[in-house]
Motif scaffolding. Structure first.
Motif, PDB file in Angstrom:
ATOM      1  N   MET A   1       0.832  -1.198   0.000  1.00  0.00           N
ATOM      2  CA  MET A   1       0.000   0.000   0.000  1.00  0.00           C
ATOM      3  C   MET A   1       0.869   1.251   0.000  1.00  0.00           C
ATOM      4  O   MET A   1       1.830   1.353   0.754  1.00  0.00           O
ATOM      5  N   THR A   2       0.537   2.194  -0.842  1.00  0.00           N
ATOM      6  CA  THR A   2       1.240   3.470  -0.919  1.00  0.00           C
ATOM      7  C   THR A   2       0.357   4.568  -0.346  1.00  0.00           C
ATOM      8  O   THR A   2      -0.844   4.615  -0.615  1.00  0.00           O
TER       9      THR A   2
ATOM     10  N   ALA B   1      -8.987   5.458  -8.844  1.00  0.00           N
ATOM     11  CA  ALA B   1      -8.187   4.293  -9.243  1.00  0.00           C
ATOM     12  C   ALA B   1      -7.221   3.887  -8.136  1.00  0.00           C
ATOM     13  O   ALA B   1      -7.035   2.694  -7.868  1.00  0.00           O
ATOM     14  N   LEU B   2      -6.606   4.864  -7.497  1.00  0.00           N
ATOM     15  CA  LEU B   2      -5.692   4.556  -6.391  1.00  0.00           C
ATOM     16  C   LEU B   2      -6.428   3.870  -5.249  1.00  0.00           C
ATOM     17  O   LEU B   2      -5.956   2.878  -4.688  1.00  0.00           O
ATOM     18  N   LEU B   3      -7.593   4.392  -4.887  1.00  0.00           N
ATOM     19  CA  LEU B   3      -8.368   3.807  -3.786  1.00  0.00           C
ATOM     20  C   LEU B   3      -8.853   2.405  -4.139  1.00  0.00           C
ATOM     21  O   LEU B   3      -8.793   1.494  -3.301  1.00  0.00           O
TER      22      LEU B   3
ATOM     23  N   ASP C   1      -1.473   1.369 -15.491  1.00  0.00           N
ATOM     24  CA  ASP C   1      -0.102   1.839 -15.689  1.00  0.00           C
ATOM     25  C   ASP C   1       0.141   3.141 -14.924  1.00  0.00           C
ATOM     26  O   ASP C   1       1.221   3.349 -14.347  1.00  0.00           O
ATOM     27  N   VAL C   2      -0.848   4.037 -14.936  1.00  0.00           N
ATOM     28  CA  VAL C   2      -0.728   5.311 -14.234  1.00  0.00           C
ATOM     29  C   VAL C   2      -0.568   5.076 -12.731  1.00  0.00           C
ATOM     30  O   VAL C   2       0.262   5.689 -12.074  1.00  0.00           O
ATOM     31  N   VAL C   3      -1.384   4.178 -12.189  1.00  0.00           N
ATOM     32  CA  VAL C   3      -1.290   3.873 -10.759  1.00  0.00           C
ATOM     33  C   VAL C   3       0.079   3.300 -10.435  1.00  0.00           C
ATOM     34  O   VAL C   3       0.700   3.663  -9.415  1.00  0.00           O
ATOM     35  N   LYS C   4       0.589   2.418 -11.280  1.00  0.00           N
ATOM     36  CA  LYS C   4       1.923   1.852 -11.038  1.00  0.00           C
ATOM     37  C   LYS C   4       3.007   2.942 -11.071  1.00  0.00           C
ATOM     38  O   LYS C   4       3.953   2.901 -10.288  1.00  0.00           O
TER      39      LYS C   4
END
Length: 391
Positions: free
Chosen positions: A1-2, A24-26, A384-387
Motif C-alpha cells: 500500500m502506498t 483508481a488509487l483507492l 499503468d498510471v497507478v503503477k
C-alpha cells in the motif's frame, strides 16, 4: 500500500481529471488523502478519500470568483492575469499549514503553489505534478509571442516577489518552473499535442476526465443526434459562462443556416431571450463520453481538458480563447494540426462559420485529430498510471 497525498485547487476543471486517478488509487488498495476547497470535500469523500479543507484564505468559490477572492473584481486582461498569479503564490503558507507530509507520494496541481516549497526540500516525498494544464504555462507562443515575452517581467514580477516573501528566501527558480524540479509530470495529453521539451520529466498519460450519462443525464432531445446531420458542439467551458456572447451565441448565429446540428452546453450560463434556430439543441451539461463520438467538430474556448477529451475521440476543434491558459491551448491546436486556434477573447459569426467550414470540409484536420486519438489510445492505461504513481 502506498500513501498518497493529492493537492488540487477547488475548480471543476482541476477536480474533474483528478477524481478518476484518486478513485483508481483507492480501488487498488492505496491510501489517499486529498487537500482541496470546501466545495469539493464531498466529491472526494464519496470515493473514500480522507479530505482536508483549505483554510479560507486559500479557498475560493469558482462560481463566484469576484465575490470569493478579494481584489479581483473589475480586473481584466493582463492585469487580471498578474493579480491571479500573485494570488496563487500568496496561498503557499496557508496551503502548507494543512499538508501532512507523512506520505510516500504527493500528487500536486500545478497551480497549487505549495509545490514550489515542496520541491526545494532535501527531505521530502516523491512529488508528481497533475498535468491537466499546458505544460509550463505561461510560455508565450503564437504570433504575438514577442510582445508577450516583453510583458512577462511586468506580469510575472509581482508573483515572483510574492514567492520570495512566502518562502522567506529567494526560491532559486521562476515560480512557474517548479514542475521541472518535480519527480515527474503526468501530462494529460499525448506527445503530438505538446511542444517537444527535451529533458523535461514528462509522462504522457492522455486525458483522465470521465464524463458519463450517470453524472449528466441525457436530455429529452438526445434521439435527434441520429447522424443524419453533422453534429457541431460548442462550449465556453465550466467557468467562463457569465457572457455566452463571447462564443456560444456567435456560433449559434454562425451556423443557423448551415446543414448541421448545433449542440451547445451553457454550464450554468444563460442565452439571451429570443427565438432560437431549429438546428440548435441546448443543455446545461452533457456526458462527453456519449456526445463526442457523435461529433464532427467541437468549438471551445480552449480548456485543456475539454480539447483533449475531443481529441481522445478524434474530433477536430476550433478554439477561440485568450484568458488563463487558453492562448496556449489555441497555439497548440494550430501547431498540432488538429484544428484551428484563435488567441482571441471572442469571434464574430462570420469568422466562426469560416473556421467551422474549414475543419468540416478539409480532411487534414480530422485526419490529424484521428492520429492524435490513436496516440492517446496507445498511451498508458489507468493501471499503468497507478503503477507509475506508486512505484
Amino acid at each position: 500500500m502506498t500513501r498518497v497525498l493529492v493537492c488540487v485547487q477547488p475548480a471543476r476543471g482541476h477536480v474533474g481529471p483528478t477524481k478518476p486517478i484518486v478513485e483508481a488509487l483507492l480501488t487498488r488498495g492505496h491510501e489517499v488523502a486529498v487537500v482541496t476547497g470546501a466545495r469539493y470535500r464531498e466529491t472526494f469523500e464519496k470515493l473514500g478519500a480522507t479530505v482536508r479543507v483549505l483554510p479560507p484564505e486559500a479557498d475560493f468559490d469558482e462560481t463566484d470568483l469576484d465575490g470569493s477572492i478579494p481584489g479581483r473584481a473589475g480586473l481584466k486582461g493582463l492585469k487580471l492575469a498578474r493579480f491571479e498569479l500573485v494570488n496563487f503564490v500568496r496561498a503557499i503558507p496557508a496551503q502548507l499549514s494543512v499538508l501532512d507530509l507523512d506520505v510516500d507520494v504527493v500528487l500536486c496541481d500545478p497551480l497549487f503553489m505549495a509545490g514550489l516549497a515542496l520541491v526545494r526540500r532535501e527531505q521530502r516525498p516523491r512529488v508528481l505534478v497533475l498535468g491537466f494544464l499546458p505544460f509550463m504555462p505561461p510560455v508565450p507562443s503564437g504570433p504575438n509571442s514577442a510582445i508577450l515575452k516583453a510583458l512577462a517581467p511586468w506580469v510575472l514580477g509581482p508573483a515572483q516577489r510574492q514567492a520570495r516573501d512566502a518562502l522567506g528566501e529567494d526560491p532559486g527558480m521562476r515560480f512557474t518552473d517548479w514542475p521541472l524540479h518535480s519527480d515527474g509530470v503526468l501530462q494529460m495529453t499525448c506527445p503530438g499535442f505538446e511542444y517537444p521539451r527535451p529533458g523535461a520529466p514528462l509522462h504522457f498519460i492522455g486525458p483522465a476526465t470521465v464524463s458519463a450519462a450517470s453524472e449528466h443525464p441525457l436530455p429529452s432531445w438526445w434521439a435527434d443526434l441520429d447522424g443524419s446531420r453533422p453534429i457541431v458542439h460548442v462550449t465556453q467551458g465550466t467557468v467562463a459562462n457569465d457572457d455566452l456572447g463571447r462564443l456560444v451565441e456567435p456560433t449559434i448565429a454562425a451556423l443557423a443556416e448551415e446543414d448541421v446540428l448545433v449542440v451547445a452546453t451553457t454550464c450554468g450560463g444563460r442565452l439571451r431571450p429570443g427565438a432560437l434556430p431549429g438546428n440548435l439543441r441546448v443543455a446545461d451539461f452533457l456526458p462527453y463520453d456519449d456526445l463526442l463520438p457523435r461529433c464532427a467538430a467541437v468549438i471551445s474556448n480552449g480548456g485543456y481538458g475539454g480539447v483533449n477529451h475531443a481529441l481522445r475521440y478524434g474530433v477536430p476543434v476550433v478554439v477561440v480563447g485568450a484568458s488563463e491558459d487558453k492562448r496556449e491551448v489555441a497555439a497548440r491546436v494550430t501547431w498540432s494540426g488538429a484544428g484551428i486556434g484563435r488567441a482571441r477573447a471572442s469571434a464574430s459569426p462570420r469568422a466562426i462559420r469560416r473556421d467551422v467550414r474549414a475543419v468540416l470540409d478539409e480532411p487534414r484536420y480530422r485526419d490529424r485529430a484521428k492520429e492524435l486519438a490513436t496516440e492517446i489510445a496507445a498511451g498508458p492505461s489507468m493501471d499503468d498510471v497507478v503503477k507509475l504513481i506508486t512505484a
